[in-house]
Design a protein around this motif. Structure first.
Motif, mmCIF file in Angstrom:
data_model
loop_
_atom_site.group_PDB
_atom_site.id
_atom_site.type_symbol
_atom_site.label_atom_id
_atom_site.label_comp_id
_atom_site.label_asym_id
_atom_site.label_seq_id
_atom_site.Cartn_x
_atom_site.Cartn_y
_atom_site.Cartn_z
ATOM 1 N N HIS A 1 0.854 -1.198 0.000
ATOM 2 C CA HIS A 1 0.000 0.000 0.000
ATOM 3 C C HIS A 1 0.884 1.241 0.000
ATOM 4 O O HIS A 1 1.959 1.261 0.578
ATOM 5 C CB HIS A 1 -0.899 0.015 1.237
ATOM 6 N N GLY A 2 0.405 2.276 -0.674
ATOM 7 C CA GLY A 2 1.090 3.557 -0.630
ATOM 8 C C GLY A 2 2.356 3.614 -1.453
ATOM 9 O O GLY A 2 3.235 4.432 -1.177
ATOM 10 N N PHE A 3 2.458 2.772 -2.495
ATOM 11 C CA PHE A 3 3.719 2.749 -3.249
ATOM 12 C C PHE A 3 3.886 3.956 -4.149
ATOM 13 O O PHE A 3 5.000 4.410 -4.390
ATOM 14 C CB PHE A 3 3.874 1.447 -4.052
ATOM 15 N N GLY A 4 2.807 4.531 -4.652
ATOM 16 C CA GLY A 4 2.920 5.730 -5.461
ATOM 17 C C GLY A 4 4.043 5.640 -6.477
ATOM 18 O O GLY A 4 4.150 4.678 -7.228
ATOM 19 N N MET A 5 4.911 6.643 -6.488
ATOM 20 C CA MET A 5 6.040 6.674 -7.413
ATOM 21 C C MET A 5 7.331 6.166 -6.767
ATOM 22 O O MET A 5 8.421 6.379 -7.300
ATOM 23 C CB MET A 5 6.237 8.101 -7.926
ATOM 24 N N LYS A 6 7.230 5.473 -5.637
ATOM 25 C CA LYS A 6 8.412 4.910 -4.986
ATOM 26 C C LYS A 6 8.988 3.763 -5.822
ATOM 27 O O LYS A 6 8.282 3.129 -6.611
ATOM 28 C CB LYS A 6 8.055 4.385 -3.592
ATOM 29 N N THR A 7 10.265 3.483 -5.600
ATOM 30 C CA THR A 7 10.918 2.345 -6.245
ATOM 31 C C THR A 7 11.017 1.200 -5.251
ATOM 32 O O THR A 7 11.645 1.331 -4.197
ATOM 33 C CB THR A 7 12.319 2.719 -6.748
#
Length: 270
Positions: free
Chosen positions: A242-248
């Protein structure tokens, strides 16, 4: 990397329904959520990102954060930069949030009793949804100013911001109707509300291993849209959390936004 062009105040005075709020907007890096967060928003704004050459499409972006914070980079500004690189004008919405008292939204969320947490989120949710409606109306009313087409303005949201997005997708006026929706791991439990007759096409995405168990919310929304005969596309990654958005995370879900770009292209919006 392009800087924001301008910040728009959505209301001339205090936002309706929260006129007595006196706390001030803050920002910090959340160690728990591993992202930059904005919190204690009382005066909703749009941060505008203009592309070097516009293609006429615009997206209002609603970051998430359990209605206590906004993951402003990975679910806001970073998404805006990706869109502007492709000619899309982006507007990152800071909507009203539950007041935080511990200096870091994740701490408030973690330490509140569950009943209080839910009550606080439910209390602010209508205000946040109202901010989403106002944001859509503003962008459409100023379409000419930003060289965008008034029938190519969509809304994207993450988690609680996905709830704002879906709320606007169910209840809108002609002035605030999104031309497309993109709820990403949205927190939205469907009630008996009917899908609007002129519901816009929807791009829906989540991870099956979402620890908040939100993937079924996306499946239910997809089913509601398609059962009503409306256009929808659903992506469920096996992993991503959850909450990965634009994270790597070095997972296939890192490239989710490319699938959104594919969908925009099929819709004739790129």
């Amino acid at each position: 990397m392009q800087s924001p062009n301008e910040i728009i105040q959505l209301y001339d005075g205090p936002a309706p329904g929260s006129e007595t709020w006196t706390h001030e907007e803050e920002e910090c890096f959340s160690e728990e959520w591993q992202t930059q967060v904005v919190f204690n928003v009382t005066s909703p704004t749009l941060t505008v990102f203009r592309p070097q050459q516009t293609n006429g499409t615009a997206v209002v972006i609603c970051p998430g954060g359990a209605y206590h914070g906004l993951s402003i980079n990975s679910e806001g500004f970073d998404v805006a930069h990706w869109l502007t690189a492709r000619g899309v004008t982006a507007f990152v919405l800071k909507y009203r949030l539950v007041q935080c008292h511990l200096g870091e939204p994740a701490k408030d969320v973690a330490e509140k009793p569950q009943e209080q947490l839910i009550a606080d989120m439910l209390a602010v949710r209508p205000l946040a949804a109202a901010d989403g409606q106002v944001a859509m109306r503003y962008v459409r009313a100023h379409a000419q100013t930003y060289s965008i087409q008034p029938d190519r303005i969509g809304m994207m949201g993450f988690s609680a911001g996905g709830s704002v997005t879906v709320s606007v997708g169910f209840q809108y006026t002609p002035e605030s109707r999104p031309d497309f929706l993109a709820p990403i791991y949205a927190a939205y439990r469907l009630a008996d509300e009917p899908v609007p007759d002129d519901a816009p096409p929807a791009f829906i995405l989540a991870a099956t291993d979402d620890p908040l168990e939100l993937a079924p919310h996306s499946v239910a929304l997809y089913n509601a849209w398609t059962n009503a005969g409306k256009s929808a596309e659903l992506h469920l990654y096996s992993t991503g959390g959850h909450g990965f958005g634009m994270k790597t995370q070095n997972l296939p879900s890192d490239r989710w936004i490319d699938r959104f770009g594919d969908w925009l292209e099929v819709q004739g919006l790129l």
